[in-house]
Design a protein around this motif. Structure first.
Motif, mmCIF file in Angstrom:
data_model
loop_
_atom_site.group_PDB
_atom_site.id
_atom_site.type_symbol
_atom_site.label_atom_id
_atom_site.label_comp_id
_atom_site.label_asym_id
_atom_site.label_seq_id
_atom_site.Cartn_x
_atom_site.Cartn_y
_atom_site.Cartn_z
ATOM 1 N N ASP A 40 -28.500 -14.078 -14.635
ATOM 2 C CA ASP A 40 -28.109 -15.449 -14.301
ATOM 3 C C ASP A 40 -26.935 -15.912 -15.158
ATOM 4 O O ASP A 40 -26.012 -16.569 -14.652
ATOM 5 C CB ASP A 40 -29.298 -16.403 -14.466
ATOM 6 C CG ASP A 40 -30.400 -16.164 -13.452
ATOM 7 O OD1 ASP A 40 -30.159 -15.487 -12.418
ATOM 8 O OD2 ASP A 40 -31.526 -16.651 -13.693
ATOM 9 N N ASP A 41 -26.957 -15.587 -16.447
ATOM 10 C CA ASP A 41 -25.849 -15.953 -17.336
ATOM 11 C C ASP A 41 -24.549 -15.279 -16.910
ATOM 12 O O ASP A 41 -23.490 -15.909 -16.871
ATOM 13 C CB ASP A 41 -26.169 -15.577 -18.786
ATOM 14 C CG ASP A 41 -27.233 -16.464 -19.406
ATOM 15 O OD1 ASP A 41 -27.528 -17.544 -18.845
ATOM 16 O OD2 ASP A 41 -27.786 -16.061 -20.453
ATOM 17 N N ILE A 42 -24.635 -14.012 -16.589
ATOM 18 C CA ILE A 42 -23.444 -13.271 -16.153
ATOM 19 C C ILE A 42 -22.916 -13.845 -14.845
ATOM 20 O O ILE A 42 -21.703 -14.040 -14.675
ATOM 21 C CB ILE A 42 -23.757 -11.761 -16.012
ATOM 22 C CG1 ILE A 42 -23.995 -11.163 -17.395
ATOM 23 C CG2 ILE A 42 -22.640 -11.029 -15.279
ATOM 24 C CD1 ILE A 42 -24.573 -9.753 -17.380
ATOM 25 N N GLN A 43 -23.823 -14.158 -13.914
ATOM 26 C CA GLN A 43 -23.415 -14.731 -12.630
ATOM 27 C C GLN A 43 -22.729 -16.087 -12.839
ATOM 28 O O GLN A 43 -21.724 -16.390 -12.201
ATOM 29 C CB GLN A 43 -24.632 -14.891 -11.712
ATOM 30 C CG GLN A 43 -24.278 -15.228 -10.292
ATOM 31 C CD GLN A 43 -23.491 -14.129 -9.615
ATOM 32 O OE1 GLN A 43 -23.775 -12.953 -9.770
ATOM 33 N NE2 GLN A 43 -22.474 -14.506 -8.875
ATOM 34 N N SER A 44 -23.237 -16.870 -13.765
ATOM 35 C CA SER A 44 -22.635 -18.163 -14.081
ATOM 36 C C SER A 44 -21.214 -17.983 -14.621
ATOM 37 O O SER A 44 -20.297 -18.728 -14.254
ATOM 38 C CB SER A 44 -23.511 -18.890 -15.098
ATOM 39 O OG SER A 44 -22.910 -20.068 -15.520
ATOM 40 N N GLN A 45 -21.029 -16.989 -15.489
ATOM 41 C CA GLN A 45 -19.699 -16.717 -16.032
ATOM 42 C C GLN A 45 -18.738 -16.267 -14.935
ATOM 43 O O GLN A 45 -17.568 -16.662 -14.919
ATOM 44 C CB GLN A 45 -19.784 -15.657 -17.127
ATOM 45 C CG GLN A 45 -20.518 -16.141 -18.360
ATOM 46 C CD GLN A 45 -20.772 -15.018 -19.358
ATOM 47 O OE1 GLN A 45 -20.161 -13.970 -19.312
ATOM 48 N NE2 GLN A 45 -21.713 -15.248 -20.281
ATOM 49 N N ILE A 46 -19.229 -15.452 -14.009
ATOM 50 C CA ILE A 46 -18.399 -14.988 -12.899
ATOM 51 C C ILE A 46 -17.953 -16.174 -12.047
ATOM 52 O O ILE A 46 -16.773 -16.290 -11.684
ATOM 53 C CB ILE A 46 -19.150 -13.940 -12.047
ATOM 54 C CG1 ILE A 46 -19.291 -12.637 -12.826
ATOM 55 C CG2 ILE A 46 -18.451 -13.710 -10.710
ATOM 56 C CD1 ILE A 46 -20.223 -11.626 -12.191
ATOM 57 N N HIS A 47 -18.892 -17.079 -11.733
ATOM 58 C CA HIS A 47 -18.537 -18.265 -10.938
ATOM 59 C C HIS A 47 -17.519 -19.138 -11.663
ATOM 60 O O HIS A 47 -16.563 -19.629 -11.048
ATOM 61 C CB HIS A 47 -19.785 -19.088 -10.611
ATOM 62 C CG HIS A 47 -20.643 -18.489 -9.554
ATOM 63 N ND1 HIS A 47 -20.200 -18.193 -8.286
ATOM 64 C CD2 HIS A 47 -21.937 -18.130 -9.573
ATOM 65 C CE1 HIS A 47 -21.175 -17.677 -7.577
ATOM 66 N NE2 HIS A 47 -22.251 -17.616 -8.341
ATOM 67 N N PHE A 48 -17.715 -19.324 -12.962
ATOM 68 C CA PHE A 48 -16.772 -20.124 -13.741
ATOM 69 C C PHE A 48 -15.366 -19.528 -13.671
ATOM 70 O O PHE A 48 -14.393 -20.230 -13.417
ATOM 71 C CB PHE A 48 -17.230 -20.229 -15.197
ATOM 72 C CG PHE A 48 -16.222 -20.909 -16.086
ATOM 73 C CD1 PHE A 48 -16.119 -22.285 -16.101
ATOM 74 C CD2 PHE A 48 -15.371 -20.159 -16.895
ATOM 75 C CE1 PHE A 48 -15.178 -22.912 -16.902
ATOM 76 C CE2 PHE A 48 -14.430 -20.779 -17.697
ATOM 77 C CZ PHE A 48 -14.335 -22.165 -17.709
ATOM 78 N N LEU A 49 -15.280 -18.210 -13.890
ATOM 79 C CA LEU A 49 -13.971 -17.556 -13.876
ATOM 80 C C LEU A 49 -13.350 -17.579 -12.481
ATOM 81 O O LEU A 49 -12.131 -17.760 -12.332
ATOM 82 C CB LEU A 49 -14.091 -16.117 -14.384
ATOM 83 C CG LEU A 49 -14.410 -16.004 -15.880
ATOM 84 C CD1 LEU A 49 -14.713 -14.551 -16.243
ATOM 85 C CD2 LEU A 49 -13.272 -16.542 -16.721
ATOM 86 N N ALA A 50 -14.165 -17.424 -11.445
ATOM 87 C CA ALA A 50 -13.641 -17.484 -10.075
ATOM 88 C C ALA A 50 -13.097 -18.877 -9.779
ATOM 89 O O ALA A 50 -12.026 -19.016 -9.163
ATOM 90 C CB ALA A 50 -14.734 -17.103 -9.084
ATOM 91 N N ASN A 51 -13.805 -19.911 -10.225
ATOM 92 C CA ASN A 51 -13.316 -21.283 -10.026
ATOM 93 C C ASN A 51 -12.034 -21.520 -10.807
ATOM 94 O O ASN A 51 -11.107 -22.172 -10.309
ATOM 95 C CB ASN A 51 -14.387 -22.297 -10.440
ATOM 96 C CG ASN A 51 -15.530 -22.347 -9.471
ATOM 97 O OD1 ASN A 51 -15.389 -21.995 -8.300
ATOM 98 N ND2 ASN A 51 -16.686 -22.774 -9.942
#
Length: 77
Positions: A40-51
């Motif tokens: 979940d933490d990694i997925q959150s970081q991926i979403h942040f970077l994509a945004n």
């Protein structure tokens, strides 16, 4: 230690009693939850970077559009 080694370290045997089985199940559930939090933490970081990437793309597009406008109509920044 890889996953197979970790599973083997639980000493799963056919002769386990109910308490040992429950303990092993609890340990596995704990590890599963811990790994899910990491995912979940990694997925959150991926979403942040994509945004962030999308935001920069829009800014770059706006700047290039303004440059084109300036070139066409002699505007100043």
């Amino acid at each position: 230690m890889n996953t197979q080694e970790q599973l083997k370290s639980l000493t799963i045997r056919k002769t386990m009693n109910t308490v040992e089985i429950n303990k092993s199940i609890m340990e596995l559930n704990y590890r599963k939850e811990k790994l899910q939090r990491e995912v979940d933490d990694i997925q959150s970081q991926i979403h942040f970077l994509a945004n962030l990437r999308e935001s920069q793309r829009m800014t770059d597009d706006e700047q290039s559009g303004q440059s084109l406008f300036d070139k066409m109509f002699g505007g100043t920044k």
